[in-house]
Design an enzyme around this catalytic site. Sequence first.
Site, PDB file in Angstrom:
ATOM      1  N   GLU A 430      31.256  31.298  38.247  1.00  0.00           N
ATOM      2  CA  GLU A 430      32.438  31.331  37.369  1.00  0.00           C
ATOM      3  C   GLU A 430      32.420  30.154  36.405  1.00  0.00           C
ATOM      4  O   GLU A 430      32.795  30.292  35.239  1.00  0.00           O
ATOM      5  CB  GLU A 430      33.734  31.326  38.199  1.00  0.00           C
ATOM      6  N   HIS A 558      34.659  50.757  37.804  1.00  0.00           N
ATOM      7  CA  HIS A 558      34.191  50.642  36.414  1.00  0.00           C
ATOM      8  C   HIS A 558      34.134  51.995  35.704  1.00  0.00           C
ATOM      9  O   HIS A 558      34.155  52.061  34.485  1.00  0.00           O
ATOM     10  CB  HIS A 558      32.822  49.961  36.380  1.00  0.00           C
TER      11      HIS A 558
HETATM   12  O1  X8Z Z   1      32.607  43.911  38.377  1.00  0.00           O
HETATM   13  C1  X8Z Z   1      32.019  42.936  38.812  1.00  0.00           C
HETATM   14  C2  X8Z Z   1      32.702  41.582  38.817  1.00  0.00           C
HETATM   15  C3  X8Z Z   1      33.330  41.305  37.520  1.00  0.00           C
HETATM   16  S1  X8Z Z   1      32.179  41.070  36.259  1.00  0.00           S
HETATM   17  C4  X8Z Z   1      33.772  41.590  39.887  1.00  0.00           C
HETATM   18  N1  X8Z Z   1      30.780  43.069  39.323  1.00  0.00           N
HETATM   19  C5  X8Z Z   1      30.076  44.345  39.382  1.00  0.00           C
HETATM   20  C6  X8Z Z   1      30.627  45.294  40.450  1.00  0.00           C
HETATM   21  O2  X8Z Z   1      31.497  44.871  41.224  1.00  0.00           O
HETATM   22  O3  X8Z Z   1      30.197  46.457  40.524  1.00  0.00           O
HETATM   23  C7  X8Z Z   1      29.975  41.971  39.830  1.00  0.00           C
HETATM   24  C8  X8Z Z   1      28.745  42.637  40.366  1.00  0.00           C
HETATM   25  C9  X8Z Z   1      28.676  43.971  39.716  1.00  0.00           C
HETATM   26 ZN    ZN Z   2      30.640  36.919  36.225  1.00  0.00          ZN
END
Ligand code: X8Z
Ligand code: ZN
Length: 699
Positions: A430, A558
């Site tokens: 971070e 996502h």
């Molecule tokens: O979404 C994230 C972070 C924020 S950039 C919590 N990540 C991806 C996921 O959770 O799928 C970090 C690793 C990949």
């Molecule tokens: Zn990050």
Amino acid sequence: MNANKGATVLHLILIAFYTRYACADDHFKMGVNTNAAEAMQFLREYDREASGMCYRVTLSQWKFVTNITEHNRRRMAEELALSSKFERLSWRKAAAFDVSRVPDPQARRQLMKIVQSSRAALPEDKFTELQQLISEMKEIYNSAKICPFGQKPYDPHVPKVGYLGAEKQEDDRNYPGHQQYKLTNQPYQHYQPYQDNAEYPNYCDMQLDPEITRILAHSRIESELLYVWKSFRDQTGPKLKNSFMRYVQLTNQAAVDTGFRDAGEQMRAAYEDPSFRASAEEVYNQVAPLYKQLHAHVRRRLLQRYSSHGLRADGPIPAHLLGNMWAQNWKSIMDLVMPFPSSPSLDVTSEMLRQGFTPLRMFQMAEEFYTSMGLKALPPEFWRASLLARPQRAGVQCTASAWDFCNRIDYRIKQCTEVSMQDLVSTHHEMAHIQYYLHYAEQPQLFRDGANPAFHEAVANAATLSVYNAPHLQRLGLYNNKSHDQYEVSMNFLMAMALEKVAYLPFAFMVDQWRWSVFEDGVQDMNARWWQMKLRYQGVIPPIPRTEADFDPGSKYHIISDQEYVKYFLATVLEFQIFEQMCRAAGHAGHLHECDVHRSRDAGRLLSEIMQAGSSKPASEIIRTMTRGKTNRISPEAIVKYFRPLELWLRVQNREEPVVGWNSNADDVKLFAPLRAAAISRTASAILLIVCIANQLLL
Ligand code: X8Z
Ligand code: ZN
């Protein structure tokens, strides 16, 4: 591609973009204003207003996630609505200019960024509908809850069902099961089985984070894993499917109205690479052999642990056994797949606890890590306003994140830090984001971002790769290997890293392959296509049959929150490429996984050059400079090199395997595409019949 060629290509894209745009929509007369001075004046005003808008939105978001109340939610929604209005207005103004007639290339680039990344080409009602749709989907996802394993769904007419000893309190859910999942440093214990007629009410309030995540990570009871895997999907996917289909329609329309073929093409435009899909696929193909070696080893160990449950020695792996809801990160099953169980893995959590580490000390260490490389100290505002530890009160959203308030003063981290190695790494991660913010602070607002969507995560992880390794931990006084075989410790370390980084690659690659295919080919058979890709790239299958009534992609945040994902794939590859360059600058000799860039001013200089440019230059230029002209592309060479010692070990372990990779059969496909599987088996029978008849005739 060299830098000059890059600029020419950019110019061609610009022309192609605006030519197509002019034809794309009759409602707006865009791209005809040739007044360059007006364009420059617009950008100056935009920069000032956008920074102010960003500050207000970010502040309202910070207030909400650190103190979740209805009032703060409303305030945030109001700020977001104002920001949407500003986005639409700015988009109209920017799209009215004939970009090819603006002489300043940086101004052209800024105008392009405003127009390309927005959905503001949509009519106002649809633009608002799209934003509401995304926010509703997030809300549904975030409120998904399941009952504990063995517990019946909540029924107010059957009040006395629950766990013995379980007492629900308003803010403190500290009944035995919860307690176990909440404390990371406690050993895992699965929930007590459901008991009829117990004296306590039913608590169907297990959320993805932390309870469900911890069960998937720590439980080794197959039926419990299956239960949470299925229940979370039941509580998310089907409730989101209709909204997602409407989202596809609207984002596609926005993309077409902006001049793209579909929403996938619009998302990919941020990479400024006309052959982006082919480039990403090429990178994937180069890391796939390493992934298959890991997959074969993990499958063998899982077979030893679970003996069957859908596992075959040459087949794909059932997705619920890999320690994670999406089988994307396998680090939690390290205990099952460790190369040398009698040697340690490099987890220094207990040593940190023994030495009395605190969250504040962890942040101070991370700051020292970066300043030792000549990077920036954190401003006083950071220490005053950040949230570094879990507050006593409820109503805090605890996911770690780094914040830029867009005013060149205020930077914060929100992290409910616990004293653990994992959180020490996360603290460095971070803080690297904050370093990025500090370094590009002098750029215009539109360029205060990574060089492409993969860069922020890649830089944060590259800087962090040092923190995990033995030489660094030794220097910090957290690890001292006197009594163990160095090779065995190294293999254990590399395995832990591979479970996090290598296991992740095909997942991170397939998510947007699926999303782009939906944007491109439509929403039919979405779930079957998801599993088809999971099987093809990850070599995993669902543990139970899935149909189109399920919507398993909707169980990944996502997807429903409209966040592009291929950036994580590229970031995972790029982080090793950046790390290798930092190590070269630091004069490191020897294995890449043993490189520590702590105190190297040269490594720091390399990193600060990458960060300073923000997104003012194409990523290809930044990679070219970083590699001193060797390449301008994201390359998997460094990640493959980093894991080479482990790959050699895996090859030896896997030499008796029937297949390194996976053979899928009709039963695997039948789990998610029964009709297709039937067609395949009919075709197979027909071929068999033809072969038999041909044999008969020949005999
Ligand atoms: O979404 C994230 C972070 C924020 S950039 C919590 N990540 C991806 C996921 O959770 O799928 C970090 C690793 C990949
Ligand atoms: Zn990050």
